[in-house]
Enzyme design. Structure first.
Site, PDB file in Angstrom:
ATOM      1  N   GLU A 225      -1.791 -18.071 103.531  1.00  0.00           N
ATOM      2  CA  GLU A 225      -2.162 -16.687 103.984  1.00  0.00           C
ATOM      3  C   GLU A 225      -3.332 -16.505 103.670  1.00  0.00           C
ATOM      4  OE1 GLU A 225       2.509 -15.000 103.144  1.00  0.00           O
ATOM      5  OE2 GLU A 225       0.819 -14.236 101.874  1.00  0.00           O
TER       6      GLU A 225
ATOM      7  N   ASP B 124      -0.670  -3.362  97.631  1.00  0.00           N
ATOM      8  CA  ASP B 124      -1.104  -4.259  96.718  1.00  0.00           C
ATOM      9  C   ASP B 124      -1.255  -3.807  95.037  1.00  0.00           C
ATOM     10  OD1 ASP B 124      -1.094  -6.558  97.994  1.00  0.00           O
ATOM     11  OD2 ASP B 124      -2.663  -5.545  99.135  1.00  0.00           O
TER      12      ASP B 124
END
Lengths: 275, 403
Positions: free
Chosen positions: A51, A62
């Site tokens: 990724e 995040d």
């Protein structure tokens, strides 16, 4: 259309009776050259799927590690076009390792969905995970992806019940990324026993492989997740290696460190033989 | 109390106002956002919900707020008659409590015991902390570090009310960063927690919920001006950050074609400097914090930090319904610099004996031009959405006065 690179990675792991290792890195952290070396090191040390994080100023899902990584990448001027170019550079010498772009909607929206899908496909990117594009909002991108043979990788979470899993599966391809904890990336670790049933449900409903991520940092944790899923995703732990390189100024140390971690994780995952 | 008008067909079933709005959230939050929408639809049909809200609006918040003829300001500008909708007289000193009350009542219906909120100027934080104290709920307020510094009185008020303040240091430490952190908390504590969003933005159904709760401003103002003047105003005006006070004032007038709807964005040091918070006048459409709307952003789609002297307007986006009203040509959006707002702040204080918050001072700064444009026979309402007590120290600093 033939088998996609993502399907190929899962097929190979199935042949070898093991789970896949999905590794995440933030493109451009600490710089693009280091990211290229890291891509190669991850691939050479057992990452089946990579990724490629695209930085965004406001990464709402995040935790601290990836937030800081994104800001470092932005501080040295990394643009979405650079992330795509990095993928293209890697693809020149590697026709098999799937590359998935992971990021947030606005940079992609800003480039224009059509332009982005064209550029991503041309660069040899295999699909994307856009965190803030749930199934309700990704239809325009999905149509373009179908045309270009790109995969729409969706997220499932502990809040996903069977009804919602059906919605998440609609139009999804490649695999489903199961977020193991309610929380941000790099936060607390999940108890595999607590999510095993849900992972199996998502796999049954979607008919796709399911990879589990969030909070997986060590080989031991990865092995536990490999028992209940088709793949294990590790992100923040890799990103922290890039962070160390940035802090010490020794950028060349990042790729070997990330490679060593990938090797450790892959050995642990391989120790779990799957039926 | 009929909320409906012909513009109520927006948002549509997908939470869209034309091409704006939507539900751009992480999958973890999707079930919550859908549940909230279902619960809100039920609450709107429930007379007991409306009755509880009305009772608290009347006896706790102090509604209806007065409609006041600002006679000396009118004389000063020599144009249209200027009325103030006095939402700064609400309990806690701003319009924010109208919405907090509604959302916390919704949270109670949903069985949530922990309320989180983001705040810029601190007004939404104070209002949320107040309602949480009233109902004995845990309250956590995310506030940018910069704002914690420039809004000290509100920080102390929130602590007195029993709220936990979480200073946010990421980004520029302002409202946008506080909202990111609140979203991260929500994703983490999704089972127990209700996110009380303070402005008419965020994922659907928030823009609709906030608009509906804030529309009490416009409904009252419309009835009050009809009673006082026997006719509708020619214009209604409000400042815009995320745009909750403005949409609350505008919405009940949207069907009244002769009424100009005028929003005033914060131009900071001036739009041409790039240091501003005027998403409509200086941004372009993008996706942030759950909705598609106008945003301050780079060519590469990275969000640009806003700047405004007013912490409550210091946000790089705007509620999606304003984006829609702008593109449909139904509302006009002006802007006002920090310096102009400071002047208007002092002008209003001296002429009317009302110290406005820096946020509505932005609208006051443009009111003269509109009043002159409308002429002597014109009639207008400006939403005085907050009082200036919280800004006294930062205004003193800006004017070089040591308090």
């Amino acid at each position: 259309m033939g088998r996609t690179r993502i399907e190929g990675a899962f097929a190979e792991a199935r042949r070898e009776n093991r789970a896949v290792l999905v590794a995440y890195l933030m493109a451009g952290d600490p710089d693009l050259e280091t990211s290229y070396a890291a891509l190669c090191a991850l691939r050479d040390n057992g990452a089946d799927i990579i990724e490629l994080g695209a930085p965004f100023t406001d990464p709402m899902a995040d935790g601290a590690a990836i937030q800081k990584a994104g800001l470092r990448a932005l501080a040295n001027g990394t643009k979405l076009t650079d992330v795509i170019a990095l993928a293209a550079r890697f693809r020149k010498d590697d026709q098999t390792t799937p590359l998935i772009l992971m990021g947030y909607a606005n940079p992609v929206h800003s480039m224009g969905y059509e332009t982005f899908a064209d550029a991503a496909a041309t660069a040899g990117i295999d699909g994307s995970i856009i965190v803030d594009l749930p199934p309700e909002e990704d239809a325009p991108l999905r149509e373009l992806y179908t045309r270009h043979g790109l995969s729409v990788i969706r997220l499932a979470t502990p809040t996903t019940d069977e009804h919602r899993a059906a919605k998440v599966s609609e139009g999804a391809s490649g695999f489903i990324y199961f977020v193991a904890v309610t929380g941000v990336t790099g936060a607390g670790s999940a108890d595999p026993a607590a999510i095993a049933g849900q992972v199996a449900m998502v796999k049954r409903v979607s008919g796709l492989p399911v990879c589990v991520g969030f909070g997986v940092k060590s080989g031991a944790q990865a092995a536990e997740m490999a028992k209940i899923a088709d793949g294990v995703v590790v992100g923040s732990a890799f990103v922290e290696k890039a962070g160390d390189a940035h802090a010490t100024g020794r950028f060349k140390a990042a790729a070997p460190a990330m490679g060593a971690l990938a090797r450790e994780l892959r050995v642990a995952i391989d120790s779990v033989r799957k039926a | 109390m009929d909320l409906r008008n012909t513009w109520d067909r927006w948002p549509d079933a997908n939470g869209r106002f034309g091409e704006f709005g939507g539900r751009y959230v992480a999958e973890t939050l999707m079930p919550l956002v859908l549940e909230l929408e279902a619960e809100y639809r039920k609450a709107r049909q429930d007379p007991a919900f409306a009755a509880e809200m009305q009772d608290l609006w009347t006896h706790y918040v102090g509604r209806p707020s007065p409609l006041y003829f600002a006679e000396r300001l009118t004389e000063h500008f020599g144009g249209a008659k200027i009325y103030f909708k006095r939402d700064e007289l609400n309990h806690t000193g701003a319009h924010k409590i109208n919405n907090c009350l509604g959302q916390v009542l919704l949270a109670r219906r949903m069985g949530k015991k922990r309320i989180i909120a983001e705040t810029g100027a601190g007004q939404h934080g104070v209002a949320t902390a107040t309602i949480c104290a009233r109902f004995g709920l845990e309250c956590v307020v995310f506030m940018g570090e910069t704002d914690v510094e420039r809004q000290k009185p509100n920080v102390f008020r929130m602590r007195l009310l029993g709220a936990k303040i979480v200073p946010v240091s990421s980004g520029t430490g302002t409202l946008k960063d506080a909202m990111n952190e609140a979203l991260r908390d929500w994703v983490t504590n999704v089972e127990t927690t209700f996110y009380c969003i303070g402005t008419a933005a965020g994922p659907h159904p928030y823009p609709e919920i906030v608009r509906d709760f804030q529309s009490v401003i416009g409904r009252e103002a419309r009835a009050q001006i009809l009673e006082r003047e026997g006719r509708l105003p020619d214009a209604v005006m409000a400042c815009i950050g995320g745009g909750s006070n403005a949409i609350g004032l505008f919405h009940p007038f949207i069907d009244d074609e002769g009424v100009r709807l005028i929003g005033v964005e914060a131009a900071g040091y001036g739009i041409e400097t790039g240091m501003h918070a005027a998403a409509l006048n200086g941004g372009r459409p993008g996706i942030l914090h759950g909705n598609r709307t106008y945003l301050l952003q780079t060519e590469d789609g990275q969000i640009i930090d806003a700047h405004s002297i007013s912490a409550g307007l210091d946000y790089p986006g705007i509620g999606p319904e304003h984006a829609f009203l702008r593109d449909m040509g139904r509302a006009e959006y002006l802007s006002c610099t920090d310096d102009e707002a400071l002047e208007a702040f002092q002008l209003c204080t001296r002429l009317e004996g009302i110290i406005p918050a820096l946020e509505p001072a932005h609208a006051i700064a443009r009111v003269g031009e509109v009043a002159k444009d409308l002429g002597k026979n014109g009639l207008m309402i400006l939403n005085l959405c907050g009082r200036g007590d919280k800004d006294v120290f930062s205004v003193a600093k800006a004017l070089g006065v040591d308090v």
